[in-house]
Design a protein around this motif. Structure first.
Motif, short mmCIF file in Angstrom:
data_model
loop_
_atom_site.label_atom_id
_atom_site.label_comp_id
_atom_site.label_asym_id
_atom_site.label_seq_id
_atom_site.Cartn_x
_atom_site.Cartn_y
_atom_site.Cartn_z
N ARG A 137 0.82 -1.21 0.00
CA ARG A 137 0.00 0.00 0.00
C ARG A 137 0.85 1.27 0.00
O ARG A 137 0.49 2.27 -0.62
N ILE A 138 1.98 1.23 0.68
CA ILE A 138 2.80 2.43 0.85
C ILE A 138 3.86 2.56 -0.24
O ILE A 138 4.29 3.66 -0.57
N ASP A 139 4.25 1.45 -0.84
CA ASP A 139 5.36 1.44 -1.80
C ASP A 139 5.17 2.45 -2.92
O ASP A 139 4.19 2.40 -3.68
N GLY A 140 6.09 3.42 -2.99
CA GLY A 140 6.09 4.40 -4.08
C GLY A 140 5.07 5.51 -3.97
O GLY A 140 5.01 6.38 -4.85
N ARG A 141 4.28 5.55 -2.92
CA ARG A 141 3.21 6.55 -2.82
C ARG A 141 3.64 7.82 -2.10
O ARG A 141 3.01 8.86 -2.25
N TYR A 142 4.69 7.72 -1.29
CA TYR A 142 5.10 8.86 -0.48
C TYR A 142 6.59 9.11 -0.68
O TYR A 142 7.41 8.22 -0.46
N ASP A 143 6.91 10.32 -1.07
CA ASP A 143 8.31 10.65 -1.36
C ASP A 143 9.20 10.58 -0.12
O ASP A 143 10.40 10.28 -0.22
#
Length: 246
Positions: free
Chosen positions: A203-209
Motif C-alpha cells: 500500500r505504501i510502496d512508491g506513494r510517499y516521497d
C-alpha cells in the motif's frame, strides 16, 4: 539385565553441565564433543530412579540452544508477489511448514546420532509452555531417528543439587497440549505478521516521497505494545495541559 541408555537434553549448555554434575556426583564422568561444537556431551553411569531401581542407567547429557525449528510458508506463498496478502490468513489456501533452522543442522545430527543409541529421552527444558514446545522439537528430531524412544519429562525450578536429583527421581511424561498451544500461537503470529507486513508494504510502496523504507513490518505483539506506549504518552501530555490550565 542390560543398563537403560538415557539421553538427557537440556535447554542450554549450562543447564546440561549442571544436570550432569548433579546426577553424576561421585561417579566418573567423561565429556566429549559432537557435530555441534557448542553442545557438549557428558557420559556417566548410575543406579536407576526409584521407578527402575533394579536397573543401571548409562547417561548421555547434552543440550540444545533454544528452538530448533523455524516456520515458513510453503511454496509458492513464501514469495511476496505469489498471492494476495489475505491468502496468508487462510489455512485452507496457504500452508505453514516447520523445519530445522540451517544453523541448527549440526545439532540435529548430534541428537539423531545419540537417539539411535538411547532407550529413554529425558527432557530437561524450561518448565513453561515455551520449554514444552522446544521439548517436542527435540522429540520430533530424536523420534525420527528412533521411533520407539521412551519419553520422560524432568520438572524442576532450579539447577541446584536437590532440584535436579529430585526431578530425576520423579520423572513425568511431557505434555503435548502445551507444545501444541505454542505451535498454534507461532503460526498465528507468522500468518498475521506476514499478511499485514505485505499489505502495508504494498500500500505504501512508491506513494510517499518521504518514505524510503522498503518494508513496513507489522508485529502481532509489538503493535499492541506500541499502542499502550502511545496511549500512555497521550495521557501524560493531557495531564500536563490540565496542570497548566488549573
Amino acid at each position: 539385565m542390560a543398563p537403560i541408555r538415557a539421553l538427557h537434553v537440556a535447554e542450554k549448555p549450562s543447564v546440561a553441565k549442571k544436570v550432569a554434575e548433579h546426577l553424576g556426583k561421585g561417579v566418573q564422568t567423561t565429556t566429549r564433543s559432537g557435530p555441534s561444537q557448542y553442545n557438549r556431551l557428558f557420559e556417566f553411569e548410575t543406579a536407576g530412579p526409584p521407578s527402575h531401581a533394579q536397573r543401571r542407567v548409562k547417561h548421555v547429557v547434552t543440550s540444545v540452544t533454544g528452538h530448533l525449528m523455524q516456520t515458513e510458508f510453503a511454496e509458492p506463498h513464501n514469495k511476496w508477489h505469489a498471492c494476495a496478502p489475505r491468502d496468508l490468513l487462510r489455512e485452507d489456501v496457504s500452508r505453514v511448514e516447520w523445519s530445522v533452522a540451517d544453523d541448527k543442522l549440526p545439532l540435529k545430527r548430534q541428537l539423531e546420532a545419540e537417539a539411535r543409541n538411547a532407550d529413554w529421552l529425558v527432557l530437561w527444558l524450561d518448565c513453561d509452555r515455551e520449554g514444552e514446545a522446544i521439548a517436542y522439537e527435540v522429540v520430533d528430531v530424536c523420534s525420527a531417528a528412533k521411533p520407539n524412544l521412551d519419553l520422560w519429562r524432568a520438572k524442576f525450578s532450579s539447577v541446584d543439587h536437590a532440584s535436579v536429583v529430585g526431578a530425576w527421581r520423579a520423572l513425568l511424561r511431557p505434555d503435548k497440549r502445551k507444545a501444541d498451544a505454542v505451535a498454534a500461537r507461532s503460526e498465528l503470529d507468522l500468518r498475521a505478521g506476514a499478511a499485514f507486513t505485505r499489505f502495508q508494504t504494498f500500500r505504501i510502496d512508491g506513494r510517499y516521497d518521504d518514505v524510503t523504507t522498503k518494508v513496513v513490518s507489522y508485529g502481532p505483539c509489538q503493535f499492541p505494545t506500541l499502542g499502550f506506549i502511545v496511549a500512555r504518552q497521550l495521557e501524560i501530555d493531557l495531564a500536563r495541559v490540565r496542570a497548566r490550565l488549573s
